[in-house]
Design an enzyme around this catalytic site. Structure first.
Site, PDB file in Angstrom:
ATOM      1  N   ILE A 192      -3.926   3.987  -1.616  1.00 55.12           N
ATOM      2  CA  ILE A 192      -2.612   4.534  -1.935  1.00 55.12           C
ATOM      3  C   ILE A 192      -2.715   6.057  -1.862  1.00 55.12           C
ATOM      4  O   ILE A 192      -3.429   6.685  -2.640  1.00 55.12           O
ATOM      5  CB  ILE A 192      -2.147   4.063  -3.334  1.00 55.12           C
ATOM      6  CG1 ILE A 192      -2.063   2.531  -3.368  1.00 55.12           C
ATOM      7  CG2 ILE A 192      -0.807   4.695  -3.689  1.00 55.12           C
ATOM      8  CD1 ILE A 192      -1.140   1.907  -2.322  1.00 55.12           C
ATOM      9  N   GLN A 236       8.542   4.207  -3.562  1.00 53.14           N
ATOM     10  CA  GLN A 236       8.860   3.318  -2.447  1.00 53.14           C
ATOM     11  C   GLN A 236       9.009   1.872  -2.926  1.00 53.14           C
ATOM     12  O   GLN A 236       9.921   1.147  -2.532  1.00 53.14           O
ATOM     13  CB  GLN A 236       7.757   3.384  -1.392  1.00 53.14           C
ATOM     14  CG  GLN A 236       7.880   4.561  -0.472  1.00 53.14           C
ATOM     15  CD  GLN A 236       9.117   4.446   0.371  1.00 53.14           C
ATOM     16  OE1 GLN A 236       9.218   3.615   1.257  1.00 53.14           O
ATOM     17  NE2 GLN A 236      10.110   5.251   0.066  1.00 53.14           N
ATOM     18  N   GLY A 251      12.799  10.036   3.052  1.00 54.44           N
ATOM     19  CA  GLY A 251      12.854   9.884   1.603  1.00 54.44           C
ATOM     20  C   GLY A 251      11.600   9.229   1.065  1.00 54.44           C
ATOM     21  O   GLY A 251      11.452   8.993  -0.138  1.00 54.44           O
ATOM     22  N   THR A 252      10.686   8.950   1.976  1.00 52.05           N
ATOM     23  CA  THR A 252       9.498   8.175   1.653  1.00 52.05           C
ATOM     24  C   THR A 252       8.383   8.995   1.022  1.00 52.05           C
ATOM     25  O   THR A 252       7.566   8.469   0.281  1.00 52.05           O
ATOM     26  CB  THR A 252       8.958   7.554   2.954  1.00 52.05           C
ATOM     27  OG1 THR A 252       9.093   8.537   3.991  1.00 52.05           O
ATOM     28  CG2 THR A 252       9.742   6.337   3.341  1.00 52.05           C
ATOM     29  N   GLY A 256       0.452   0.077   4.617  1.00 55.96           N
ATOM     30  CA  GLY A 256       1.837   0.419   4.289  1.00 55.96           C
ATOM     31  C   GLY A 256       2.252  -0.279   3.017  1.00 55.96           C
ATOM     32  O   GLY A 256       1.721  -1.337   2.662  1.00 55.96           O
ATOM     33  N   GLY A 304       4.392   4.157   9.168  1.00 58.41           N
ATOM     34  CA  GLY A 304       4.474   5.616   9.183  1.00 58.41           C
ATOM     35  C   GLY A 304       3.401   6.326   8.387  1.00 58.41           C
ATOM     36  O   GLY A 304       2.741   7.238   8.891  1.00 58.41           O
ATOM     37  N   ALA A 305       3.216   5.936   7.138  1.00 52.94           N
ATOM     38  CA  ALA A 305       2.316   6.683   6.256  1.00 52.94           C
ATOM     39  C   ALA A 305       0.886   6.665   6.799  1.00 52.94           C
ATOM     40  O   ALA A 305       0.244   7.711   6.959  1.00 52.94           O
ATOM     41  CB  ALA A 305       2.359   6.103   4.846  1.00 52.94           C
ATOM     42  N   GLU A 343       7.591  -1.414   2.895  1.00 49.15           N
ATOM     43  CA  GLU A 343       8.314  -2.656   3.183  1.00 49.15           C
ATOM     44  C   GLU A 343       7.734  -3.823   2.392  1.00 49.15           C
ATOM     45  O   GLU A 343       8.461  -4.750   2.039  1.00 49.15           O
ATOM     46  CB  GLU A 343       8.286  -2.934   4.691  1.00 49.15           C
ATOM     47  CG  GLU A 343       9.042  -1.852   5.444  1.00 49.15           C
ATOM     48  CD  GLU A 343       9.258  -2.132   6.914  1.00 49.15           C
ATOM     49  OE1 GLU A 343       8.453  -2.879   7.506  1.00 49.15           O
ATOM     50  OE2 GLU A 343      10.227  -1.605   7.475  1.00 49.15           O
ATOM     51  N   LYS A 362       2.511   8.264  -6.844  1.00 43.82           N
ATOM     52  CA  LYS A 362       3.861   8.559  -7.320  1.00 43.82           C
ATOM     53  C   LYS A 362       4.901   8.225  -6.250  1.00 43.82           C
ATOM     54  O   LYS A 362       5.877   7.515  -6.518  1.00 43.82           O
ATOM     55  CB  LYS A 362       3.952  10.036  -7.703  1.00 43.82           C
ATOM     56  CG  LYS A 362       5.146  10.383  -8.548  1.00 43.82           C
ATOM     57  CD  LYS A 362       4.973  11.793  -9.108  1.00 43.82           C
ATOM     58  CE  LYS A 362       5.962  12.053 -10.221  1.00 43.82           C
ATOM     59  NZ  LYS A 362       5.667  13.322 -10.898  1.00 43.82           N
TER      60      LYS A 362
END
Lengths: 732, 316
Positions: free
Chosen positions: A616, A625, A469-470, A689, A511-512, A692, A620
């Site tokens: 970034i 997030q 969903g990220t 990231g 992850g990203a 979080e 969006k």
């Protein structure tokens, strides 16, 4: 590709597609219901049977006997698996309790059987006919009661010390020493744990919902005692995880065992009332924080001790993590202690460590600022550090915490704030504002990808990376499009399949950055293959607008694949930049709350987050997030608590009626600002990231705002109205 | 969920006869509570009689100037009815404070009155619960009780009734109209409709087996300012910690009913005489004899403060 020197200029820096707020490419299938989740893969196997799990009715003890006669005789039942007939089961290194219990019972709702039947309703009805006789054992379910028996955990650093904390704290002219508590939290993601398993001979395919495909494959193979290469996991769509799906869970193991026993593919989803006690949760903490400072606000001593509990062999909640890095101070200590509790298994939930730790630390900083009569932002800025305070020779790769506060204060109107609490009233509402620092490390993990260029000019990315969903689909597509010089609609992204190269997966906000860096590495290889094929110099080839240009030649990209598809595969592997430098993310959370002067009901009025998280990749999806994380932080501040029945040893409010999370009406206005930056130490993407970071500090900012509104300091989360009521002014 | 048989009734009399014919039969209307409980095997009816086809979905004026609300009128429609909004705003506000739009679209007037408690121990079939399994004990007593009742409790049960609508109905002196399997109709004042748990917490109302609610009648409007304040930890979609439904007249007199404090919507008519003297005086009588737990003792001052704010609001 090895990443062991800081990134220099590369094609990502063009920011034609990367860095743009493009819509998520998986949006249309998700919003039209055509993105199939694990339990909806009706197309994948014909005629699946259904599994329903029976959970232990006791928290600790053993099974004396199981009677399956009635259940076996029930309509539609195909097979029942218990520990008695499952065969020998192993346990993955990331699981603490057995995923199929018996005869020993380690926690409430630990799975003890799975009933497989022709329909879901038949499986559920028959599961209620399984008769289990238990012998209860005494257990410890109360963290406060177990605190004194807590010991140093086996892993990590249970103790850290720099300088002379005790001496410096004792000598500090201004001291703060308080204890804070955070409760157990449930991930409460929208999609429950769900799997569908099908065996073909000794090979298992599992359609599932899992954040970490490669871990899942390995741990499932280990649990079932079969070779890893005989297991395939497919998890392209995941309806939220927050850490609950980092690890192999009951649904996967019991679907596989049920399918083996019944000779049929088996679908199995955990029911909502089962999830809180069967799966993992964020463990409760008790935290003591001591801060010593000079009268002008310099921290001279900072100490943070934390206690949490877990099943035997489990792990602590690492709530001291941020305190080692966030503020300066020559004399420092942390201590982590772990008690044995017989509650369900504690494990990672969104920003494990920092989320809980900042809930305490950032109230303590607010309290200390008040003692010092210094503005809480000024106090934090004064104690900012550009180097690891434990190892001053080790700098942060980038650290823009002060800028986050400065920009946020301006946007939020912080200067208009009345520092004295309980002074602002708006009708029935007592109004206050609060602030907290956000901090979360930005780990990186090896991540692989395969990239294909076909004869129609389509670039296809394959990696076992997950999108929970990220926005992984979208940022990976943006990365490939930017690298290959094609528009976004020429990129196809395929995720979540263990037949693809292993990626970093989704967790720990790694992850990203890691997964797009892996795609970057594969694209670099593909660019080289394209250049070779076209007879161009790879070193100076420019990929743009569907063309490859080198010198005065310009060739359509598609031409490279005119006779055969080109395929390239690589992984990003990270060197020691994260050792020589501290790579972290920073932010500032601003919150305004209203507290009903009569009922003490607390409602957030507006929120602002300013985030420093490297480049970034998509403003969006990144904003999405962060606002989601801010919302979760409000839940942690005001309502979320797994209520422990300390006599009966379980989480009582184990459904979404009892475990309240913030809903739309709780969140009237949120704003997010990202600092415009790029961190060359982090990866070729220069990203970090933010998924979080967004939750870190939120709850403390809310609690600090409540203090500013009411003058009531609550140190035990969640901050509910009953904790304020007797300290509010009279009514009428 | 246990297997069950199902039929659709075409008239109230037929429904009542059908339910008398089959042991363990239940009526089903919106199903927003019953189906959930069946899935968890808390309710295990052997037979369901679907009453949705009965023509009980009208809101009609009564001869004495009140309103008769059909048992099947959906919560959404009831809350939106112009007559309800004008003359019984308390009812409309209470309804809108409960559940979600989707649930209110399904849930019926009669079904709302008959919702079962949200006590988490009632919901967990591994735990003893006298309401679910008479005689098994009460796990809530001594357990997690922040949401539980503070008054009218017993050693067998400390559960609350979760309805918001019922609080308004109690304050508005509604009457529950029923038909029994022998076709006899009766009218039950809402003050007599619910039971305290005593030692039979599984019996929640005075309805007899097979008795079907056909309507809820409201007497003629009482005027005044209507306020429903539901206090909860989140702003929406949560059961009440406490709720206060009040009708306050210009002269300071009025009526008060509470939700979230007892096994039934809680009203003590005698306490209302104290309204001109303020919230403290009213609450002292309204909650006299309360036996809160350590975890829910806050409900007593919370009721007083909430009522105080309502009375101040009504005055201004």
């Amino acid at each position: 590709m090895r990443f062991d020197t800081p990134a220099t200029a590369n094609p990502i820096d063009q920011l034609k597609i990367i860095g743009q707020p493009v819509d998520r490419i998986d949006g249309p299938p998700k919003t039209t219901g055509t993105a199939p989740y694990a339990y909806e893969r009706h197309d994948a196997v014909p005629n699946p049977a259904y599994g329903f799990v029976v959970g232990s009715a006791i928290p600790k003890g053993r099974i004396a006997s199981i009677n399956l006669d009635d259940a076996k005789a029930a309509p539609g039942v195909l097979a029942i698996v218990t520990a008695l007939n499952a065969g020998k089961l192993g346990k993955g290194p990331r699981n603490t309790a057995m995923l199929l219990g018996g005869p020993d019972i380690e926690h409430y709702h630990q799975a003890v059987a799975v009933v497989v039947a022709e329909t879901f309703e038949q499986a559920r009805a028959a599961a209620h006919l399984v008769q289990v006789r238990y012998v209860k054992a005494d257990g410890q379910y109360d963290l406060a009661g177990a605190k004194n028996s807590a010991a140093k955990p086996d892993h990590g650093k249970p103790d850290t010390a720099v300088g002379d904390f005790a001496g410096a704290f004792a000598a500090a002219p201004v001291q703060h020493d308080e204890t804070y508590t955070t409760p157990d939290h449930s991930h409460a993601m929208m999609e429950p744990h769900a799997s569908m398993a099908a065996w073909d001979g000794n090979k298992l395919t599992l359609w599932t919902s899992n954040q970490m495909i490669d871990w899942g494959v390995g741990d499932l193979a280990l649990t079932l005692g079969i070779p890893k290469e005989n297991v395939r996991l497919i998890s392209p769509y995941i309806g939220g995880g927050f850490g609950s799906k980092l690890f192999l869970r009951t649904d996967a193991v019991l679907a596989a065992l049920g399918a083996r026993a019944s000779g049929r593919p088996v679908k199995l989803a955990l029911t909502r009332p089962f999830i809180a006690n069967n799966t993992t949760h964020r463990p409760a903490t008790i935290q003591r924080i001591r801060i010593g400072a000079t009268p002008d606000g310099r921290i001279t001593a900072i100490g943070h001790e934390t206690w949490s509990g877990d099943l035997p062999g489990g792990r602590p909640e690492d709530a001291i993590q941020q305190t080692r890095l966030l503020y300066a101070g020559a004399n420092r200590m942390t201590a982590t202690r772990l008690a044995v509790l017989d509650l369900p298994e504690g494990n990672a939930m969104r920003a494990p460590g920092e989320a809980s730790g900042l809930m305490a630390l950032e109230i303590a900083m607010d309290e200390m600022a008040e003692k010092l009569r210094i503005d809480p932002i000024a106090f934090r800025v004064m104690n900012d550090t550009q180097v690891d305070p434990e190892e001053p020779q080790r700098p942060f790769s980038q650290r823009h915490l002060t800028e986050c506060f400065r920009i946020g204060a301006e946007r939020f109107g912080w200067d208009n704030r009345l520092r004295q609490p309980g002074r602002v009233r708006d009708g029935n509402w007592l109004v206050g504002t609060g602030v907290a620092a956000a901090f979360r490390n930005s780990p990186v993990i090896t991540s692989g990808a395969r990239v294909r260029l076909d004869g129609r000019g389509t670039v296809t990315v394959e990696t076992d990376m997950t999108d929970i969903g990220t926005g992984s689909y979208t940022i990976i597509a943006q990365t490939a499009a930017e690298m290959m010089g094609v528009p976004l609609d020429k990129v196809v992204v395929r995720l979540g399949d263990s037949s693809f190269p292993a990626s970093a997966g989704s967790g720990g906000q790694w992850g990203a950055n890691s997964s797009t860096a892996g795609v970057y590495a594969a694209c670099v290889k593909l660019r080289e293959a394209v250049a070779r094929k076209l007879g161009l110099n790879a070193a100076d080839a420019v990929f743009a607008d569907g063309q490859v240009r080198s010198g005065d030649r310009s060739v359509p990209l598609v031409q490279a694949a005119s006779d055969a598809e080109l395929v390239a595969e690589d992984a990003i592997e990270f060197g020691n930049l994260a050792t020589t430098h501290q790579i972290s993310t920073f932010g500032a959370h601003f919150v305004e709350v209203g507290v009903d002067a009569a009922t003490a009901e607390i409602r957030v009025r507006r929120m602002l987050a300013v985030c420093s998280g490297g480049r970034i990749l998509n403003p969006k999806s990144a904003r999405s997030q962060v606002i989601g994380a801010m919302t979760m932080g409000v839940g942690a501040a005001l309502m979320e608590e797994l209520a422990v029945d300390k006599r009966r040893g379980f989480f009582v409010n184990h459904d979404l009626a009892g475990y309240e999370v913030a809903v739309h009406a709780d969140i009237p206005h949120q704003d997010v600002i990202f600092l415009d930056e790029a961190d060359p130490m982090s990866s070729p993407m220069k990203a970090k990231g933010i998924g979080e970071l967004g939750i870190c500090g939120v709850a403390a900012a809310v609690a600090n705002a409540i203090y500013n509104a009411t003058g009531v300091r609550v140190r035990n989360y969640p901050v509910t109205l009953d904790k304020l009521l007797d300290r509010l002014p009279g009514v009428g | 969920m246990k297997s069950f048989t199902y039929e659709r009734a075409k008239s109230p009399a037929e429904a009542a006869t059908a339910v008398a014919r089959t042991q363990g039969a239940k009526f089903i209307a919106g199903g927003t509570n019953l189906l959930d409980l069946m899935k968890l095997q808390i309710e295990t009816p052997a037979h369901l009689i679907d009453v949705n086809g009965l023509a009980l979905d009208k809101i009609e004026p009564t001869s004495d100037g009140g309103l008769r609300i059909g048992a099947l009128v959906r919560n959404t429609d009831l809350a939106a009815d112009p007559r309800v909004r004008q003359d019984y705003a308390l009812l409309s506000r209470a309804l809108l404070a409960g559940a979600s739009g989707q649930l209110r679209n399904k849930a019926t007037t009669a079904g709302n009155l008959l919702q079962r408690t949200r006590c988490p121990y009632f919901y967990d079939t591994n735990q003893p619960c006298n309401k679910r399994q008479p005689g098994s004990g009460c796990a809530a007593i001594g357990g997690i009780t922040r949401q539980h009742a503070v008054i009218g409790t017993s050693d067998a049960c400390i559960a609350t009734h979760p309805s918001d609508m019922a609080v308004a109905m109690r304050a508005l002196d509604a009457t529950v109209e029923t038909v029994r399997p022998d076709a006899a109709a009766r009218r039950i004042p809402i003050a007599e409709f619910y039971r305290l748990p005593g030692d039979t917490p599984q019996i929640e109302t005075v309805l007899q087996p097979g008795e079907l609610i056909t309507a809820v009648a409201l007497p003629k409007p009482v005027g005044g300012t209507h306020v429903y304040h539901k206090v909860r930890d989140r702003a929406s979609y949560a059961f009440a910690l406490i709720s206060v439904g009040a009708v306050v007249q210009r002269d300071g007199t009025g009526r008060v009913a509470l939700g979230g404090v007892a096994h039934m919507p809680w009203r003590v008519e005698a306490a209302e005489a104290a309204m001109p003297r303020g919230a403290k005086a009213v609450t002292a009588q309204l909650l006299a004899g309360a036996k809160p737990t350590h975890e829910n003792a806050f409900k007593l001052p919370l009721v007083e403060r909430t009522l105080g704010a309502i009375m101040a609001q009504a005055r201004s």
